[in-house]
Design a protein around this motif. Sequence first.
Motif, short mmCIF file in Angstrom:
data_model
loop_
_atom_site.label_atom_id
_atom_site.label_comp_id
_atom_site.label_asym_id
_atom_site.label_seq_id
_atom_site.Cartn_x
_atom_site.Cartn_y
_atom_site.Cartn_z
N LYS A 79 0.79 -1.24 -0.43
CA LYS A 79 0.03 0.33 0.26
C LYS A 79 0.96 1.20 -0.12
O LYS A 79 1.01 2.12 -0.70
N MET A 128 1.53 4.08 -3.33
CA MET A 128 1.67 5.87 -2.88
C MET A 128 2.54 6.26 -3.08
O MET A 128 3.19 7.05 -1.65
N ASN A 187 1.21 15.88 -2.71
CA ASN A 187 0.28 15.90 -4.24
C ASN A 187 0.53 16.44 -5.01
O ASN A 187 1.03 16.57 -6.55
N GLU A 194 -3.46 12.39 -7.46
CA GLU A 194 -4.00 11.63 -6.55
C GLU A 194 -4.03 12.54 -5.25
O GLU A 194 -3.56 13.53 -4.83
N ASN A 195 -4.83 11.78 -4.16
CA ASN A 195 -4.92 12.71 -3.03
C ASN A 195 -4.23 11.58 -1.87
O ASN A 195 -4.90 10.52 -1.50
N ILE A 196 -2.94 11.57 -2.11
CA ILE A 196 -2.46 11.00 -0.56
C ILE A 196 -2.20 11.43 0.61
O ILE A 196 -2.36 10.12 1.16
N GLU A 229 -4.74 12.40 1.74
CA GLU A 229 -5.23 11.56 2.94
C GLU A 229 -5.83 10.18 3.16
O GLU A 229 -5.73 10.15 3.92
N GLU A 230 -5.34 9.95 1.80
CA GLU A 230 -4.78 8.44 2.53
C GLU A 230 -3.88 8.17 3.07
O GLU A 230 -4.54 6.50 3.80
N SER A 231 -2.31 9.11 3.69
CA SER A 231 -1.95 9.30 4.78
C SER A 231 -2.62 8.53 5.64
O SER A 231 -1.78 7.93 6.33
N LYS A 235 -5.59 7.34 6.70
CA LYS A 235 -5.84 7.16 6.79
C LYS A 235 -5.34 5.28 7.40
O LYS A 235 -5.66 4.51 8.49
N VAL A 236 -4.68 5.46 6.46
CA VAL A 236 -3.35 3.96 6.26
C VAL A 236 -2.47 3.91 8.20
O VAL A 236 -2.56 3.61 9.02
N ASN A 285 -13.38 11.41 10.65
CA ASN A 285 -12.13 9.29 10.25
C ASN A 285 -13.05 8.93 11.24
O ASN A 285 -13.01 9.22 12.63
#
Lengths: 423, 423
Positions: free
Chosen positions: B66, B70, B97, B104-106, B108-110, B112-113, B220
Amino acid sequence: MQIIENSKVKEKLYIEKLENGLTVMIIPKNNIAKKYIIWATHFGSIDNHFIVPKTGEEVKIPDGVAHFLEHKMFEQRNGTNSLDTLSAIGVDANAYTTNDHTAYLYEATDNFYEALDEFMDYVQNPYFTDENVEKEKGIISQEIKMYEDYPEWQVYLNAIKCMYKENPVRIDIAGTVESISEITPQTLYNCCDTFYNLANMAMVICGDFVPEEILEEVKKRIIKNENGGEIKRIYTPIETEINEKEKVVKMDVNNPLFTIGYLDSPTSENIVKKHIAIQILLEMICGKSSELYRNLYSEGLLLNELQLDYEFTGNYAHVLITGQSKEPRKVIDKFKNEVEKIKKDGIDEEIFIRTKKKIYGRYVMDYNSVSDIARMFLSDYFKGINSFDYLEEYNQVTKEFVTQILNEIFQEEKMVISIVESR
Amino acid sequence: MNCNKINLKEGINLHIINTNKFKTNLLAVFLTMPLNRENVTKNALIPMVLRRGSSKLANIEQINNKLDEMYGADFNCGVDKTGDNYILKFYMESINNNFLPEQENILEESMKVLLDIVFNPLTENNGFKNEYVESEKENLKQIILGKIDNKSRYAYDRCIEEMYKGKPFGLYKYGYVEDLEGINAKNLYEYYKKMISECKIDIFISGEVDNSSKEILESNENIKNTKERQPIYNKKSEKADNVEQERVIEEKMDVSQGKLIIGLEVEKNDKGSKYSALVYNAILGGTPTSKMFQNVREKAHLAYVASSNYIRHKNNIFIRCGIEIADYQKALDLIKVQIEDMKKGDFTEDDIKNAKSSIISTIKSIPEEQDSEIMYYFGQEISEHKMEYSEYEQNIQNVQKQDIINIANSIKTNTIYFLTSNN
């Protein structure tokens, strides 16, 4: 000045070769308070055999001279030490020696130009006496002994010694307590005359500067404007066979350390592409997201991720894989099997694409700090590389090319093993 | 204010540092709790188990794949002692970004993880996954035993341990082997649930971010599910035991070089004395112009490393030196002279000026590195004292010679630790 722009990291490199032969590279960074300058000579621990230009005499110097010289350059004729002078005005000054270059640097948030006066003066004005050379031997001996106690350094150096029989890369950068005892002021002056000429040097400046202005400031501070010309270095022949298969030593450590080395042949062609391919390969075989790493980690055979490196100059090149494990031999065997498996099955497309993405991100991250940027451009310069090339050539690295590199480099007969066992 | 603090829930704060100096965004989650003998090993083990898998990404391979997708986002975790508190630290660094090859929106993803790893671990049968806990217990054991692997670090840790015997700060941050046996997947998970509901939670975001990250965080799931709390942690810290006569501890190991560490207790502890102590430390051993560097290294040539550092949260100074074993008494006597000279006020206005400019340049460099800036604000959060860089600088400028002499005379040598060789 030549301007090279990179759209991916949105940075510009200004590069100028002055008449005296000095190469100056400037990477302007707005909004950054820290200014960084690094000035280096293409003279490292491997340059131990050469012809003194003034006399035409061929000399071999004791191990550790480049590093010794680095310590002594700070000493001034008037009895002051430039490290103290720079530190006193609040700039953080330092120096280091590698296999192929010696670098002097400082970073400043204030007083940059005041510091530049002192900085450019001391690098151009060596002053060695019997007394100041003698006293440094005690200090450097302690530096050497400090490294003797570092298992990471021992495991690294032993891997290099396994790969090379004659190449001076196998020498400890700082030399030994015995070898430095032979150093005299004359040894240092000979090396200074030979290697500290502007045509053999490069400077990188990174920070909030107007490139034309800072270049003028640098030019103003150059003392001797003559071009020293080409240096004749005498190198050992390029080695194509390993020296010995393995070296095992014992130290007072709880967790054994190991390094796997692969001797490679140095090339000048496609070097950046090759380097990218090797980084991708190493990540794919044993990086954090690889199947091998997951297995070794779950079996308790690895404590942490492996350190993966490719080191090269025009005279040597090798891959290094270093880690800590309670059973290094098991890890090494599994590593070898994995290499054979990938060779046989071929490279997985999906993993390849994902790993490439990761490598790309890492290249972008290299542009986070003025010091990292300057040091990267400098060390790449001495290898004949412009650092932006990694971002530019990244897209040209195909699966086919990576496969070719895999078969070229990862050969059993080119592999060596170094282990530091627990006592 | 450079750092915008937003209270998400009682005991849970978000700190947004908006900066355009970097190519990356750095996210950090810090969990703060009291440091004590009972929980130290469990606390050290928790991040190691959490990083093995979350309920969404169940193993290391999935997490790392994952992250690779990213663009090589970098997840990291660790543990630290700050005063008498124990901090679990979790970091995620990812490319901003603006520097991605595709939209991409990294960020936000970061987030979350990262939050998933910390707050939403993989569980089975009302416990952590047994396999992960058992294998991480073994890894932790190796890390604890591996304390001896880095001799300089070991000597430093041992000096602190001796100085704070039986007190929280004397605990080894990775804990104790004898505790491991009693820990299992179930009781560790029980402990984790209690800890995560009581600890102080600080989330940092540094990068080109705006307040929209607040909304992202508030929405979140993990944050929603985390309850408000009256966080339990230490606001005061225990001093080292008073000693009439300094303690001398000698330990033998297989080393080339002796490692000498001297722990000093600064007794003066009022408003402003921390700034005076910082200046004191810079003059004693914090810079190249310091007494340690000048007299122990440059004049007596006894060492390569000769320095000191100040631990603000504990009001201690540690002197560090790597010396020839036979030079122990000589070095110790010389260091004692430096400490005495400081008491007599035997330093110049220039020394004070140099020390101040070195500290101020360090302060100015804080916002040049994402992690230093986060740690600066986190330190203030823990000590409940807000201070902008300019105020910090002013406090350093205000230190007078007499303040430094007062500090010097309130200093007591507590513990002298020497790591020497077997023969």
